[in-house]
Design an enzyme around this catalytic site. Structure first.
Site, mmCIF file in Angstrom:
data_model
loop_
_atom_site.group_PDB
_atom_site.id
_atom_site.type_symbol
_atom_site.label_atom_id
_atom_site.label_comp_id
_atom_site.label_asym_id
_atom_site.label_seq_id
_atom_site.Cartn_x
_atom_site.Cartn_y
_atom_site.Cartn_z
ATOM 1 N N HIS A 12 -45.625 27.634 14.361
ATOM 2 C CA HIS A 12 -44.254 28.135 14.580
ATOM 3 C C HIS A 12 -43.818 27.759 15.991
ATOM 4 O O HIS A 12 -44.232 28.392 16.964
ATOM 5 C CB HIS A 12 -44.223 29.660 14.406
ATOM 6 N N LEU A 15 -38.641 23.595 19.516
ATOM 7 C CA LEU A 15 -38.613 22.453 20.444
ATOM 8 C C LEU A 15 -37.234 22.206 21.016
ATOM 9 O O LEU A 15 -37.081 21.419 21.949
ATOM 10 C CB LEU A 15 -39.108 21.186 19.739
ATOM 11 N N ARG A 16 -36.204 22.840 20.424
ATOM 12 C CA ARG A 16 -34.815 22.651 20.885
ATOM 13 C C ARG A 16 -34.364 21.200 20.691
ATOM 14 O O ARG A 16 -34.953 20.463 19.918
ATOM 15 C CB ARG A 16 -34.643 23.081 22.350
ATOM 16 N N ASN A 39 -33.575 26.334 14.047
ATOM 17 C CA ASN A 39 -32.400 27.106 14.518
ATOM 18 C C ASN A 39 -31.702 26.430 15.698
ATOM 19 O O ASN A 39 -31.533 27.003 16.761
ATOM 20 C CB ASN A 39 -32.784 28.556 14.848
ATOM 21 N N HIS A 132 -38.272 35.137 9.005
ATOM 22 C CA HIS A 132 -38.144 36.002 10.186
ATOM 23 C C HIS A 132 -37.912 37.409 9.645
ATOM 24 O O HIS A 132 -36.794 37.744 9.255
ATOM 25 C CB HIS A 132 -36.998 35.553 11.092
ATOM 26 N N HIS A 242 -36.003 28.780 26.861
ATOM 27 C CA HIS A 242 -34.582 28.929 27.210
ATOM 28 C C HIS A 242 -34.447 28.517 28.663
ATOM 29 O O HIS A 242 -35.376 28.730 29.457
ATOM 30 C CB HIS A 242 -34.131 30.384 27.057
ATOM 31 N N ALA A 253 -31.748 35.919 27.055
ATOM 32 C CA ALA A 253 -32.067 35.329 25.750
ATOM 33 C C ALA A 253 -33.495 35.700 25.351
ATOM 34 O O ALA A 253 -34.372 35.824 26.197
ATOM 35 C CB ALA A 253 -31.919 33.815 25.825
HETATM 36 O O1 DOR Z 1 -37.704 35.484 20.671
HETATM 37 C C1 DOR Z 1 -37.288 34.693 19.848
HETATM 38 N N1 DOR Z 1 -36.754 33.500 20.203
HETATM 39 N N2 DOR Z 1 -37.352 35.008 18.544
HETATM 40 C C2 DOR Z 1 -36.792 34.246 17.601
HETATM 41 O O2 DOR Z 1 -36.860 34.604 16.451
HETATM 42 C C3 DOR Z 1 -36.035 33.039 17.952
HETATM 43 C C4 DOR Z 1 -36.469 32.498 19.243
HETATM 44 C C5 DOR Z 1 -35.522 31.479 19.797
HETATM 45 O O3 DOR Z 1 -35.125 30.576 19.061
HETATM 46 O O4 DOR Z 1 -35.183 31.559 20.968
HETATM 47 ZN ZN ZN Z 2 -39.259 31.542 16.218
#
Ligand code: DOR
Ligand code: ZN
Length: 335
Positions: A12, A15-16, A39, A132, A242, A253
């Protein structure tokens, strides 16, 4: 002391994209591969988007050997569309987010009943479902409230492989033992910290994630299950970078960036608990067995030689703070 792993996997990983991808991809490449979360903005919901994203990941890896197990953001899909996804190279699973539950999940599922035809088809086609699992309730109860949903899914779709992502509670572990078609991932931070570490003293934004870390008894149960070699519990870092300015901010975030420290800290954790021989299963073997993954063999050696963790990783105009920033970890990856 050394621990030699074959093809460690992160089940899980975030990588953005863009510059953040360029910075974090190489920092994630101690693993032989990872399940990559969809996402992005917009979410990776179509095979064509997935293929393009996989190509950007490969480019950012810059020649490093790394297998990206790609996921699609769950949206209702026909059986034909699922078949097409399944034939797309790199495709691994669908990731279901309840609508609005976490970062970039606004387009997630609002009504699970509407997801059922897709789930039925996934079950028939053998496509895993990653979830999730949080409700919109009180923050400490969100996972336990969602367990009823997992139970219903596990009963209604007995052949569907359902992964409870980043579990944080002893109750989720107990559910794992009730249903053979459930598996779970657990992060590094949830094996180590509790809510106290996040908010018990001065607030620690770099430890804030979703689901939030829970109680000591939850952390202890997760750790015992991981060290004990639970065959359906896999390492999934949920490493979620982030930009520093989004973490050290009002409206911090959610996400802990652990990719570059995960293997060294796991080696320490398993070694100090006399479970070094169980690490291979936790970071690769159990997931390979469960999903029937064939991963190219790759030897990764962990050694009890200190690793200084930088205060931040910088590059491509980005700055991201890892877990254990500025500290020295007793284990490292041998070059
Ligand atoms: O803390 C989290 N960050 N939980 C998630 O489910 C998503 C993730 C994120 O994409 O930043
Ligand atoms: Zn996640």
């Amino acid at each position: 002391m050394e621990i030699t792993l074959d093809a460690p996997l992160d089940m899980h990983l975030h990588l953005r994209d863009g510059d953040m991808l360029k910075l974090t991809a190489p920092l994630s490449a101690d693993f032989a591969g990872a399940v990559v979360m969809p996402n992005l903005v917009p979410p990776v919901a179509e095979p064509a988007q997935m293929t393009a994203y996989a190509e950007r990941i490969a480019a950012a890896m810059d020649g490093r050997e790394f297998r990206a197990y790609m996921t699609l953001f769950f949206t209702p899909m026909s059986e034909a569309a699922l078949r097409a996804a399944q034939q797309t190279p790199g495709f691994f699973a669908l990731k279901l987010y309840p609508a609005g539950i976490t970062t970039n999940s606004e387009g997630g599922v609002a009504d699970l009943a509407q997801a059922e035809p897709t789930l039925r088809a996934m079950e028939e086609l053998g496509i895993p479902l990653l979830v999730h699992g949080e409700s919109h309730g009180f923050v400490l109860d969100r996972e336990s409230e969602f367990l009823a949903v997992y139970r219903r899914l596990a009963q209604r779709f007995p052949k569907l492989r359902i992964c409870m992502e980043h579990i944080t509670t002893a109750a989720a572990l107990r559910l794992l033992d009730e249903f053979e078609n459930l598996c779970a991932t657990v992060t590094l931070q949830h094996l180590l910290i509790t809510l106290d570490d996040v908010a018990g003293g001065a607030l620690q934004p770099h430890l804030f994630c979703k689901p939030i870390a829970k109680r000591p008894e939850d952390r202890d149960a997760l750790l015992q299950a991981a060290l004990g070699g639970h065959p359906r519990l896999f390492f999934g870092s949920d490493s979620a970078p982030h930009p520093r300015c989004k973490k050290e901010a009002c409206g911090c975030a959610a996400g802990v960036f652990t990719a570059p420290v995960a293997l060294p800290r796991l080696a320490q954790l398993f070694a100090e608990n006399g479970a070094a021989d169980r690490l291979q299963g936790f970071v690769s073997g159990h997931a390979r067995q469960w999903y029937g993954l064939r991963v190219p063999s790759r030897r990764v050696v962990l050694q009890d030689v200190p690793m200084p963790v930088p205060a931040a990783y910088r590059g491509f105009g980005q700055q991201v703070v890892p877990m254990f920033a500025g500290r020295v970890l007793p284990w490292s990856v041998k070059a």
